[in-house]
Scaffold this active site. Structure first.
Site, PDB file in Angstrom:
ATOM      1  N   GLN A  17       0.846  -1.181   0.000  1.00  0.00           N
ATOM      2  CA  GLN A  17       0.000   0.000   0.000  1.00  0.00           C
ATOM      3  C   GLN A  17       0.883   1.232   0.000  1.00  0.00           C
ATOM      4  OE1 GLN A  17      -2.339  -1.251   3.545  1.00  0.00           O
ATOM      5  NE2 GLN A  17      -4.135  -0.878   2.269  1.00  0.00           N
TER       6      GLN A  17
ATOM      7  N   GLY B 274      -2.172   4.112  -4.002  1.00  0.00           N
ATOM      8  CA  GLY B 274      -3.182   3.075  -4.002  1.00  0.00           C
ATOM      9  C   GLY B 274      -2.718   1.782  -3.368  1.00  0.00           C
TER      10      GLY B 274
ATOM     11  N   ASP C 237      10.094  10.662 -12.019  1.00  0.00           N
ATOM     12  CA  ASP C 237      10.090  10.226 -10.612  1.00  0.00           C
ATOM     13  C   ASP C 237      10.939   8.975 -10.453  1.00  0.00           C
ATOM     14  OD1 ASP C 237       9.501  10.395  -7.944  1.00  0.00           O
ATOM     15  OD2 ASP C 237       7.573   9.379  -8.091  1.00  0.00           O
TER      16      ASP C 237
END
Length: 729
Positions: free
Chosen positions: A410, A414, A527
């Site tokens: 998690q 999400g 990222d």
């Protein structure tokens, strides 16, 4: 009781006779309705005053014995009339050629009449040896057939299959038939008798021998006739007013062509009162009443005598027992209630299914389904085909109804479940958190970006599901977690050797090089961090999480956008200028390479304030020539000094504050491959110039949890330190 039965029988007999007399009135009142044994129903009639118009006129020639009926408008003998089928049977002439003594009647011409040769009931038939018979209509051939020669065929073969006899279908609405005959080939049988005729197929097939027809002057044929303009007029008459109809009372127009009596009535639907009520009570086969049948217009009803209780068409004797009657009523009510409940349950199921379908459609639109379709349709067709849209039912089954035991991890974006598709593939299903439109755009962006990528070191997207409350992505399953976990020794059963670290770095660089320069559209990841690098079953690197990635056109050098990334990996130049370039990914990769070299976290509170960032800490160590003081002990033990320094200098170049002086990812990938394959010094010219390091002032210090706004550029910078693994076992 016996007297009652006799009276019922006599009444039924009288009613049946009256009904038969009424039904027999098929012609206009006062008009002749038969000619010999042929019934002449209206709109046909013997005499102009009895027919709808002159095209339906019938003459009854009494000079024959028995008399014969003819239709003068088409000059053919009438054999039968069918109101229900809208047809008549006539005697049609047989046309012959090369037959001595044979007299041909003129060709039949139906032009100017409501009649056409029926393509359903008729077949054009030709007979004779070496015969090509052609149907001509308006001077052009519209059909025909060929019959070849064979001796004694008539005695051996009773069919009509092309040997001395052939048949063919005819076009619709055929009104004029002109038959011509030609010999197929030049032979001794060229002058043999040839025949051609239109014939009713049912009559023809019932002949003992089909060749009997060739001895006849005329054969039966079927002509069709219809009303005009939705039963507004008959024959060749012009259309009447819009509210009129040729159909009489208790009749209706079917398919706009023929009139029929409504249910419960019988007779001639073209007469004003031609459809008479059928007395179902007079015929025991037409009613189900057990005791008393009462005829009603177009129907009937059942009743019971005194002392009986009626239940539908059945009668039950009371015997003075009220409880039995109540039981019958109660049973009937119970059955009715049960049927009502079943109907209500069925309606509820339909409404529930409809509501579920509408909800799925609502979720699909809300989750960006239309936007996704638009984005994918503008991409490469070959890549779009690889992205499958899964149904919510498929993913619900794959995750065992999203069982908590299936949760892999998690994070901020999400929850990820482990699932198995119906074809046996193990997948990772990401149930995204969509809190606002911005995150929805990230989700759609990730689908579009991954649909364009096909590389062994990039996590593969199998598809997505948009008809659930939150959108979901379906990836290939990566079993061994993230690179971050192995660098931080969270998996103590496997320690990453220098060789493995160098290979992983080369695989990451190769994937980024592909994204920057080999993909159909250049893609900036935006990222890159160790938690977004996954390791498969063979510990090969897989670049993941493309939610913030962007694709640009090939002629662009940068993209001005809102700053997004993870603190510790974010390119300072990108942070200051809001201009995203390929060198922004190079900087982030440099941080990951330093992680592999040092085994330290990108941000650490245990280091001094000025060296809290791993990039800054590494650059200071390089500038002070003490890099081996911060190198991971396992790296120092396994790797050669020149290889480690080569990787360190490459990382130093990637972390240059001036993006223009950083190498491209293609150069980085090539250098790492050289380091893997050789112990020699790197061949790319090393830049050992002093790297400018500017310590952050307290007022400019970055905070891992803050969202800052630059005063000079009206854009916000969002950072994340979410390091939860996306996919792990």
């Amino acid at each position: 009781m016996a007297i009652q039965r006799v009276l019922r029988f006599l009444l039924a007999l009288w009613l049946a006779k009256a009904s038969a007399e009424a039904a027999s009135s098929v012609a206009k009142p006062g008009c002749q309705d038969t000619c010999a044994n042929i019934t002449i129903p209206y709109p046909f009639g013997v005499g102009l005053e009895c027919a709808a118009d002159d095209t339906f006129l019938v003459t009854c020639n009494t000079s024959f014995n028995p008399p014969r009926a003819f239709v003068p408008s088409i000059n053919l003998e009438l054999l039968d009339v069918s109101l229900s089928q809208g047809t008549i049977r006539v005697n049609n002439p047989v046309i012959a050629a090369d037959c001595p003594g044979w007299y041909n009647d003129p060709n039949v011409n139906l032009t100017g009449s409501p009649f056409t040769f029926s393509d359903t009931y008729n077949r054009f038939t030709a007979m004779g040896c070496n015969n090509l018979a052609v149907i001509n209509w308006g001077g052009a051939p519209v059909g025909g057939c060929m019959s070849f020669c064979q001796n004694a065929t008539e005695t051996r073969n009773g069919g009509c299959y092309g040997i001395n006899c052939c048949q063919t279908t005819i076009p619709r609405y055929l009104k004029f038939v002109n038959t011509t005959f030609t010999s197929i080939y030049d032979s001794g049988n060229r002058e043999a008798c040839k025949y051609g005729f239109m014939v009713e197929q049912e009559w023809f097939t019932n002949l003992t021998s089909p060749y009997t027809a060739s001895t006849m002057l005329r054969v039966p044929a079927v002509l069709g006739w219809r009303t005009n303009g939705m039963c507004k007029s008959l024959g060749m008459s012009g259309s009447t007013s819009a509210n009129s109809s040729v159909c009489g009372a208790n009749a209706f127009c079917s398919n706009g062509t023929l009139c029929y009596c409504t249910s419960g009535y019988d007779g001639n639907p073209y007469l004003a009162d031609g459809c008479q009520d059928i007395d179902e009570c007079a015929d025991l086969t037409q009613n189900r009443c057990e005791k008393i049948c009462v005829n009603t217009p177009g129907s009937y009803r059942c009743s019971c005598p005194s002392g009986y209780t009626s239940l539908g068409h059945l009668c039950y004797k009371d015997n003075g027992n009220r409880s039995a009657r109540m039981a019958i009523i109660g049973t009937t009510a119970s059955i009715g209630t049960l049927l009502l409940l079943v109907g209500m349950w069925w309606l509820y199921r339909i409404m529930k299914k409809r509501k579920k379908s509408l909800l799925k459609e609502k979720f699909f639109k809300r989750n960006g389904g239309l936007l996704l379709q638009q984005q994918l349709s503008s991409g490469e067709e070959g890549n779009v085909e690889k992205t499958k849209v899964f149904t919510s039912k498929e993913l619900d089954k794959a995750t065992d109804h999203y069982n908590e035991d299936r949760i892999l991890g998690q994070g901020g974006q999400g929850t990820v479940y482990k699932g198995m598709l119906t074809d046996g593939r193990i997948v990772a299903i990401k149930k995204s958190k969509i809190e606002n439109e911005g995150k929805l755009e990230q989700f759609i962006n990730e689908v579009v970006i991954l649909s364009q990528i096909n590389h062994r070191n990039v996590v593969k997207l199998h598809g997505c599901c948009l008809e659930t409350e939150v959108p979901m992505l379906v990836y290939e399953f990566i079993p061994n977690g993230t690179l971050f976990e192995y660098i931080q020794d969270e998996h103590v059963e496997l320690l990453l050797t220098w060789e493995m670290r160098l290979r992983i770095a080369a695989e990451i660089a190769g994937a980024l090089s592909y994204l920057h320069s080999a993909a159909s559209v250049p893609i900036y990841h935006r990222d890159i961090k160790s938690t977004n690098i996954l390791l498969d079953e063979k510990y090969r690197a897989k670049v993941a999480d493309f939610g913030t990635s962007r694709s640009i056109s090939v002629d662009q050098t940068h993209l001005t956008t809102r700053v997004m990334g993870t603190f510790g990996y974010l390119d300072p130049e990108y942070f200051q200028s809001n201009q995203l370039t390929e060198k922004s990914d190079v900087y982030s990769f440099g941080v990951v390479l330093v992680e592999l070299l040092t085994g330290q976290r990108p941000i650490s509170a245990t280091r001094s304030e000025e060296a809290r960032s791993l990039a800054t800490h590494f650059l200071l160590a390089m500038a002070e020539n003490r890099v081996f003081n911060i190198i991971d002990a396992r790296v120092a033990k396994d790797g050669g000094k020149e290889e480690i320094m080569g990787a360190a200098n490459l990382a130093r170049r990637c972390l240059n504050l001036d993006g223009r002086r950083r190498p491209t990812m293609k150069e980085v990938a090539m250098e790492l491959e050289r380091l893997r394959m050789s112990n020699e010094k790197p061949t790319i010219q090393q830049d050992y110039e002093e790297v400018e390091y500017i310590a952050a002032q307290p007022s400019e210090r970055w905070d891992a949890t803050v969202t800052s706004t630059q005063s000079s550029v009206n854009h916000s910078a969002s950072f994340s330190i979410d390091i939860h693994p996306l996919l792990y076992q």
